[in-house]
Motif scaffolding. Sequence first.
Motif, PDB file in Angstrom:
ATOM      1  N   ARG A 277      12.449  24.453   7.030  1.00  0.00           N
ATOM      2  CA  ARG A 277      13.511  25.211   6.580  1.00  0.00           C
ATOM      3  C   ARG A 277      14.028  24.882   5.039  1.00  0.00           C
ATOM      4  O   ARG A 277      14.328  25.660   4.255  1.00  0.00           O
ATOM      5  CB  ARG A 277      14.682  25.076   7.275  1.00  0.00           C
ATOM      6  N   SER A 278      13.814  23.486   4.965  1.00  0.00           N
ATOM      7  CA  SER A 278      14.112  23.064   3.713  1.00  0.00           C
ATOM      8  C   SER A 278      13.425  21.851   3.369  1.00  0.00           C
ATOM      9  O   SER A 278      12.896  21.186   4.076  1.00  0.00           O
ATOM     10  CB  SER A 278      15.692  22.500   3.713  1.00  0.00           C
ATOM     11  N   VAL A 279      13.375  21.474   2.018  1.00  0.00           N
ATOM     12  CA  VAL A 279      12.805  20.133   1.513  1.00  0.00           C
ATOM     13  C   VAL A 279      13.568  19.565   0.506  1.00  0.00           C
ATOM     14  O   VAL A 279      14.482  20.306  -0.285  1.00  0.00           O
ATOM     15  CB  VAL A 279      11.470  20.790   0.611  1.00  0.00           C
ATOM     16  N   ILE A 280      13.759  18.200   0.454  1.00  0.00           N
ATOM     17  CA  ILE A 280      14.155  17.338  -0.422  1.00  0.00           C
ATOM     18  C   ILE A 280      13.429  16.658  -1.291  1.00  0.00           C
ATOM     19  O   ILE A 280      12.455  16.022  -0.841  1.00  0.00           O
ATOM     20  CB  ILE A 280      15.265  16.308   0.285  1.00  0.00           C
ATOM     21  N   VAL A 281      13.675  16.926  -2.712  1.00  0.00           N
ATOM     22  CA  VAL A 281      12.651  16.434  -3.602  1.00  0.00           C
ATOM     23  C   VAL A 281      13.044  15.230  -4.335  1.00  0.00           C
ATOM     24  O   VAL A 281      14.387  15.430  -4.971  1.00  0.00           O
ATOM     25  CB  VAL A 281      12.109  17.685  -4.470  1.00  0.00           C
ATOM     26  N   MET A 282      12.410  14.234  -4.292  1.00  0.00           N
ATOM     27  CA  MET A 282      12.835  13.139  -5.254  1.00  0.00           C
ATOM     28  C   MET A 282      11.515  12.597  -6.012  1.00  0.00           C
ATOM     29  O   MET A 282      10.672  11.828  -5.448  1.00  0.00           O
ATOM     30  CB  MET A 282      13.553  12.026  -4.523  1.00  0.00           C
ATOM     31  N   GLU A 283      11.327  13.247  -7.067  1.00  0.00           N
ATOM     32  CA  GLU A 283      10.295  12.889  -8.014  1.00  0.00           C
ATOM     33  C   GLU A 283      10.238  12.837  -9.451  1.00  0.00           C
ATOM     34  O   GLU A 283      11.347  13.120 -10.071  1.00  0.00           O
ATOM     35  CB  GLU A 283       9.021  13.827  -7.651  1.00  0.00           C
ATOM     36  N   GLY A 284       9.594  11.845 -10.034  1.00  0.00           N
ATOM     37  CA  GLY A 284       9.842  11.841 -11.519  1.00  0.00           C
ATOM     38  C   GLY A 284       9.955  10.275 -11.863  1.00  0.00           C
ATOM     39  O   GLY A 284       9.618   9.952 -12.990  1.00  0.00           O
ATOM     40  N   ILE A 285      10.233   9.240 -11.109  1.00  0.00           N
ATOM     41  CA  ILE A 285      10.298   7.879 -11.776  1.00  0.00           C
ATOM     42  C   ILE A 285       9.117   7.363 -12.009  1.00  0.00           C
ATOM     43  O   ILE A 285       9.036   6.603 -13.186  1.00  0.00           O
ATOM     44  CB  ILE A 285      11.098   7.139 -10.544  1.00  0.00           C
ATOM     45  N   ASN A 286       7.932   7.757 -11.362  1.00  0.00           N
ATOM     46  CA  ASN A 286       6.501   7.154 -11.879  1.00  0.00           C
ATOM     47  C   ASN A 286       6.381   8.075 -12.930  1.00  0.00           C
ATOM     48  O   ASN A 286       5.449   7.110 -14.032  1.00  0.00           O
ATOM     49  CB  ASN A 286       5.599   7.162 -10.660  1.00  0.00           C
ATOM     50  N   ASP A 287       6.566   9.169 -13.425  1.00  0.00           N
ATOM     51  CA  ASP A 287       6.103   9.950 -14.564  1.00  0.00           C
ATOM     52  C   ASP A 287       6.660   9.200 -15.665  1.00  0.00           C
ATOM     53  O   ASP A 287       6.107   8.843 -16.783  1.00  0.00           O
ATOM     54  CB  ASP A 287       6.605  11.135 -14.363  1.00  0.00           C
ATOM     55  N   ILE A 288       8.120   8.476 -15.545  1.00  0.00           N
ATOM     56  CA  ILE A 288       8.759   7.965 -16.543  1.00  0.00           C
ATOM     57  C   ILE A 288       7.962   6.837 -16.853  1.00  0.00           C
ATOM     58  O   ILE A 288       7.917   6.087 -17.985  1.00  0.00           O
ATOM     59  CB  ILE A 288      10.182   7.755 -16.075  1.00  0.00           C
ATOM     60  N   GLY A 289       7.806   5.836 -15.732  1.00  0.00           N
ATOM     61  CA  GLY A 289       7.474   4.490 -16.051  1.00  0.00           C
ATOM     62  C   GLY A 289       6.138   4.167 -16.253  1.00  0.00           C
ATOM     63  O   GLY A 289       5.890   3.168 -16.744  1.00  0.00           O
ATOM     64  N   TYR A 290       5.101   5.014 -15.683  1.00  0.00           N
ATOM     65  CA  TYR A 290       3.840   4.598 -15.660  1.00  0.00           C
ATOM     66  C   TYR A 290       3.072   4.523 -17.186  1.00  0.00           C
ATOM     67  O   TYR A 290       2.042   3.968 -17.483  1.00  0.00           O
ATOM     68  CB  TYR A 290       2.898   5.556 -14.984  1.00  0.00           C
ATOM     69  N   SER A 291       3.696   5.209 -18.128  1.00  0.00           N
ATOM     70  CA  SER A 291       3.018   4.892 -19.674  1.00  0.00           C
ATOM     71  C   SER A 291       3.227   3.667 -19.961  1.00  0.00           C
ATOM     72  O   SER A 291       2.512   3.094 -20.853  1.00  0.00           O
ATOM     73  CB  SER A 291       4.069   5.870 -20.446  1.00  0.00           C
ATOM     74  N   LEU A 292       3.906   2.824 -19.157  1.00  0.00           N
ATOM     75  CA  LEU A 292       3.961   1.497 -19.667  1.00  0.00           C
ATOM     76  C   LEU A 292       3.090   0.666 -18.908  1.00  0.00           C
ATOM     77  O   LEU A 292       2.962  -0.628 -19.108  1.00  0.00           O
ATOM     78  CB  LEU A 292       5.485   0.870 -19.283  1.00  0.00           C
ATOM     79  N   ILE A 293       2.236   1.056 -17.969  1.00  0.00           N
ATOM     80  CA  ILE A 293       1.278   0.326 -17.111  1.00  0.00           C
ATOM     81  C   ILE A 293      -0.004   0.784 -17.093  1.00  0.00           C
ATOM     82  O   ILE A 293      -0.273   1.854 -16.349  1.00  0.00           O
ATOM     83  CB  ILE A 293       2.077   0.174 -15.750  1.00  0.00           C
ATOM     84  N   PRO A 294      -0.944   0.500 -17.772  1.00  0.00           N
ATOM     85  CA  PRO A 294      -2.185   1.051 -18.178  1.00  0.00           C
ATOM     86  C   PRO A 294      -3.020   0.397 -16.952  1.00  0.00           C
ATOM     87  O   PRO A 294      -2.748  -0.841 -16.308  1.00  0.00           O
ATOM     88  CB  PRO A 294      -2.661   0.497 -19.373  1.00  0.00           C
ATOM     89  N   GLY A 295      -4.173   1.066 -16.528  1.00  0.00           N
ATOM     90  CA  GLY A 295      -4.849   0.775 -15.380  1.00  0.00           C
ATOM     91  C   GLY A 295      -5.731   1.896 -14.447  1.00  0.00           C
ATOM     92  O   GLY A 295      -5.310   3.025 -14.802  1.00  0.00           O
ATOM     93  N   GLU A 296      -6.519   1.889 -13.862  1.00  0.00           N
ATOM     94  CA  GLU A 296      -7.333   2.881 -13.160  1.00  0.00           C
ATOM     95  C   GLU A 296      -6.308   3.569 -12.078  1.00  0.00           C
ATOM     96  O   GLU A 296      -6.588   4.880 -12.252  1.00  0.00           O
ATOM     97  CB  GLU A 296      -8.425   2.213 -12.489  1.00  0.00           C
ATOM     98  N   CYS A 297      -5.246   2.967 -11.618  1.00  0.00           N
ATOM     99  CA  CYS A 297      -4.470   3.692 -10.620  1.00  0.00           C
ATOM    100  C   CYS A 297      -3.615   4.483 -11.738  1.00  0.00           C
ATOM    101  O   CYS A 297      -2.944   5.308 -10.787  1.00  0.00           O
ATOM    102  CB  CYS A 297      -3.764   2.633  -9.647  1.00  0.00           C
ATOM    103  N   THR A 298      -3.183   4.448 -12.616  1.00  0.00           N
ATOM    104  CA  THR A 298      -2.166   4.944 -13.321  1.00  0.00           C
ATOM    105  C   THR A 298      -2.786   5.934 -14.264  1.00  0.00           C
ATOM    106  O   THR A 298      -1.901   6.759 -14.830  1.00  0.00           O
ATOM    107  CB  THR A 298      -1.098   3.848 -13.781  1.00  0.00           C
ATOM    108  N   SER A 299      -3.916   6.004 -14.522  1.00  0.00           N
ATOM    109  CA  SER A 299      -4.720   6.688 -15.628  1.00  0.00           C
ATOM    110  C   SER A 299      -4.813   8.115 -14.956  1.00  0.00           C
ATOM    111  O   SER A 299      -5.352   8.191 -13.784  1.00  0.00           O
ATOM    112  CB  SER A 299      -5.760   5.926 -15.817  1.00  0.00           C
ATOM    113  N   PRO A 300      -4.335   9.312 -15.892  1.00  0.00           N
ATOM    114  CA  PRO A 300      -4.007   9.041 -17.120  1.00  0.00           C
ATOM    115  C   PRO A 300      -2.343   8.847 -17.244  1.00  0.00           C
ATOM    116  O   PRO A 300      -1.952   9.231 -16.221  1.00  0.00           O
ATOM    117  CB  PRO A 300      -4.150  10.570 -17.563  1.00  0.00           C
ATOM    118  N   ASN A 301      -1.816   8.041 -18.008  1.00  0.00           N
ATOM    119  CA  ASN A 301      -0.641   7.764 -18.098  1.00  0.00           C
ATOM    120  C   ASN A 301       0.169   8.116 -19.441  1.00  0.00           C
ATOM    121  O   ASN A 301       0.606   6.957 -19.997  1.00  0.00           O
ATOM    122  CB  ASN A 301      -0.662   6.131 -17.748  1.00  0.00           C
ATOM    123  N   PRO A 302       0.067   9.372 -19.845  1.00  0.00           N
ATOM    124  CA  PRO A 302       0.858   9.583 -21.027  1.00  0.00           C
ATOM    125  C   PRO A 302       2.309   9.386 -21.064  1.00  0.00           C
ATOM    126  O   PRO A 302       2.976   9.339 -19.783  1.00  0.00           O
ATOM    127  CB  PRO A 302       0.575  11.054 -21.193  1.00  0.00           C
TER     128      PRO A 302
END
Length: 415
Positions: A277-302
């Motif tokens: 019936r409905s969905v609650i969305v909470m996304e974006g915090i990692n888009d904001i922060g991953y540019s500061l954390i290089p590595g295989e798990c965060t790449s690409p991290n613009p």
Amino acid sequence: MRKLLIAMAAAVTAAALSVPGLPASAGTGRWSGSWGAAPQQPAAGVFAPNWSQAGFAAQSVRQVVRLSTGGAAVRIRLSNAYGATPLKVHGASLARAGAGAALRPGTLRPVTFGHAAATVIPAGAETVSDPVPLPATALDRLAVTLYFAAPTGPATYHDIASATSYRAGGDRRFDPRGTAFTGTTASWYYLTGVDVLGPARSVVAFGDSITDGTGSTQDAANRYPDQLAERLAATGRRLGVVNSGISGNRLLNGSPCFGERASARFRRDVLDRPGVRSVIVMEGINDIGYSLIPGECTSPNPEVSAAQIIDGHRALIRAAHAAGIRIIGGTIVPFKGSYFDVGDREQVRDAVNAWIRTSGEYDAVVDFEHAVADPADPDRLRPEYDVRDGRPGDGLHPNDAGLDAMAAAVDLNSL
């Protein structure tokens, strides 16, 4: 014994498909999600070892989940989304869970797939079992046991379960004691949903680690979607809660460790689930922060802007509305003092939250930021929500009390 088990499976399947013995109301019911997990590709695991890369052979895996709403019958969903070859599931069973890997007496049922005990799931696909006539109520704990006789290869899984799964050698589907299950892990394997048959609908919680429950107490069902389910059950609302969070997930970029980007997995993990019936969305915090954390798990991290994150949210809104699903936007929680607290990242979070609150593009808003922010320093988590075992937390992931406050912030009428 083998003939007896086959006969049991056939009898249960026939009963489930024709639905005799079930309440008459089941005939007019629908399937809806009561529990769920978002599948991920096999990976070593960021926080703890898991079994996904090795897979299974001549082994049984028992996984314990808690339903959010009940029904006259249940069925399970299995995914081979990231398998390179067809997956042979040689058998499955379902029961009410006891302590640890044990099962409650008198509740053990065989699970079948198209009248057969075994099934083959093509690479990249999922399957749904036949109905199992095990009546369930809200907040029941169920144990699903899968048996793999032949090597599976790397396994589609969900990394951060915040729950214990169990492994044993041989076919232990119908072993109620659980003592043979000596291996343990904190991930789920192949199991991505439990549906119930009845009048209920469901809400999907879609997001990253904070929705997934990273940092919540193991085996306590204290993720915010779990606590939201408790609120709904207490008020008698027939609305299940399905958790489609993935720790580390992002709106705009995928990761070999943290799942496909939100816009790419939204159909599979939200829209294609039954009875939504409905969905609650909470996304974006990692888009904001991953540019500061290089590595295989965060790449690409613009480095991404608020406008780019907002465009990502708008894509989800369009997809939900096209499917006739109500969509609620959740504000991004504070992260001052965390490893994301560098440069202008806080300003990006503020801009995204302002848009979520004021744009009117979401059908409703749940202000998670306000629920967990420190009144004396609104860019930081409340001190009591950022402590574990008497020690300071990471400034990013709320503890059980903070997750409870998030669940309490949801207006049940908005769902």
